[in-house]
Motif scaffolding. Structure first.
Motif, PDB file in Angstrom:
ATOM      1  N   LEU A 105       0.847  -1.198   0.000  1.00  0.00           N
ATOM      2  CA  LEU A 105       0.000   0.000   0.000  1.00  0.00           C
ATOM      3  C   LEU A 105       0.880   1.245   0.000  1.00  0.00           C
ATOM      4  O   LEU A 105       1.880   1.292   0.720  1.00  0.00           O
ATOM      5  CB  LEU A 105      -0.898   0.021   1.237  1.00  0.00           C
ATOM      6  N   LYS A 113      -4.397   4.531   4.357  1.00  0.00           N
ATOM      7  CA  LYS A 113      -3.723   3.248   4.081  1.00  0.00           C
ATOM      8  C   LYS A 113      -3.892   2.235   5.205  1.00  0.00           C
ATOM      9  O   LYS A 113      -4.230   1.086   4.967  1.00  0.00           O
ATOM     10  CB  LYS A 113      -2.212   3.473   3.905  1.00  0.00           C
ATOM     11  N   ASP A 137       5.050   1.189   8.191  1.00  0.00           N
ATOM     12  CA  ASP A 137       4.955   2.637   8.390  1.00  0.00           C
ATOM     13  C   ASP A 137       5.635   2.955   9.711  1.00  0.00           C
ATOM     14  O   ASP A 137       5.030   2.906  10.770  1.00  0.00           O
ATOM     15  CB  ASP A 137       3.493   3.102   8.403  1.00  0.00           C
ATOM     16  N   ASP A 198       1.850  -2.354   4.769  1.00  0.00           N
ATOM     17  CA  ASP A 198       1.497  -0.940   4.981  1.00  0.00           C
ATOM     18  C   ASP A 198       2.790  -0.129   4.960  1.00  0.00           C
ATOM     19  O   ASP A 198       3.788  -0.543   5.547  1.00  0.00           O
ATOM     20  CB  ASP A 198       0.798  -0.801   6.346  1.00  0.00           C
ATOM     21  N   VAL A 228      -3.418   4.476  -2.438  1.00  0.00           N
ATOM     22  CA  VAL A 228      -4.622   4.893  -1.712  1.00  0.00           C
ATOM     23  C   VAL A 228      -4.699   6.412  -1.764  1.00  0.00           C
ATOM     24  O   VAL A 228      -3.747   7.103  -1.394  1.00  0.00           O
ATOM     25  CB  VAL A 228      -4.560   4.422  -0.237  1.00  0.00           C
TER      26      VAL A 228
END
Ligand code: GDP
Length: 304
Positions: A105, A113, A137, A198, A228
């Motif tokens: 993502l 996201k 992330d 992610d 996204v």
């Protein structure tokens, strides 16, 4: 979303109803109305220009039809062009022949996201898959924790450097590329058939953030890279999408926050300018607020 665009187009086409044959002036007038409606819906100017030119060219070349009157024929053309812009046929996830399928993502911070990761995981689990979420992330202090909460709600495990103990997790020095690689190794070891990775975003596009996303992409060679984008972003959608297209060459688009009062322009602009299909839509903060995006249904909704 699209309500105002939908109303405007419906009103435009009403004027064509009952006409036996369309004159060039009718078509010009209709094209002008479509143009205004799209611009007011925040669709990017180049996209509007190309769209209207295409509709006009096809409308001028219309043959007399026995089954449809000219007004209906124009609606049909606009419908087909909308479906085309939004990606044509409904695009399913490209699943790897040799699992796990890797889905990455990407997108700006706040795009949705981490929320989408949970939604997608829940959706795939309900379809019988065994997904693993991977928390890369490391930029936003709470992102790992948030993914873990979403994973728990979805009933899907989350891989993070210190699984379950996010407070110990050193977001400042963690290396997202290693986390992504290790996450995929974990998925292989534990026989997960799908991995959802992610990644970090920033409030605006910057080189460091894009390099990080590109490095993750290069390291894990994903089957899908989903971009996204917040549907409320309006005219900024195009530049953001182009930057991500260049940076991570995404394979599909996810529109988030479609429950807001977005005018819908971002959806049409991003898909048209990047040529990438819209695959999913996020329509709220709960994990259930998730839809597979069907271009034909969305076009019909706009032209309803
Ligand atoms: P990320 O930074 O890209 O991971 O974005 P998040 O997933 O953290 O989302 C940012 C904020 O938007 C959070 O407060 C989410 O609850 C909210 N959010 C995400 N998707 C949607 C959506 O489809 N609709 C609405 N209304 N809010 C959303």
């Amino acid at each position: 979303m699209f309500n105002s665009l939908s109303d405007r187009l419906t009103a435009t086409f009403k004027n064509l109803r009952g006409k036996g044959r369309l004159t060039e002036a009718d078509i010009d007038g209709t094209a002008r109305e479509i143009r205004r409606a799209l611009l007011d819906a925040d669709v990017a100017v180049p996209v509007v220009r190309a769209f209207v030119a295409q509709v006009k060219e096809r409308a001028l070349g219309l043959e007399v039809s026995e089954s449809l009157n000219p007004g209906q024929q124009v609606v049909k053309i606009v419908n087909e062009e909308l479906v085309g812009i939004l990606g044509g046929e409904t695009r399913r996830l490209n699943l790897a022949k040799n699992p796990p399928t890797v889905i990455m993502l990407a997108g700006l911070q706040g795009a949705g996201k981490t929320t989408l990761a949970g939604k997608l995981a829940k959706h795939l689990k309900a379809e019988g898959h065994t997904p693993l979420l991977v928390a890369c992330d490391l930029q936003r202090p709470n992102a790992v924790k948030q993914l873990q909460i979403n994973g728990e709600r979805a009933g899907v495990p989350v891989y993070a450097p210190h699984p379950g103990v996010s407070s110990e997790f050193d977001t400042a020095t963690g290396d997202p590329v290693s986390v992504a690689r290790d996450g995929i190794a974990e998925a292989k070891a534990k026989l997960h058939d799908i991995v959802i990775v992610d990644t970090a975003g920033r409030l605006g596009v910057d080189t460091e953030m894009m390099n990080q996303a590109a490095n993750i992409r290069a390291a894990i060679n994903p089957d899908e890279v989903l971009f996204v984008i917040d549907a409320m972003i309006g005219q900024d959608a195009v530049n953001t999408a182009l930057a991500f297209q260049e940076g991570v060459n995404f394979t599909g688009v996810v529109l988030s926050k479609l429950d807001g009062d977005a005018r819908g322009g971002a959806a049409l602009s991003v898909a048209s300018i990047t040529g990438k299909p819209v695959m999913f839509a996020s329509t709220g903060e709960n994990l259930e607020d998730f839809e597979i995006f069907h271009p034909d249904r969305m076009a019909s909704r706009i032209l309803d």
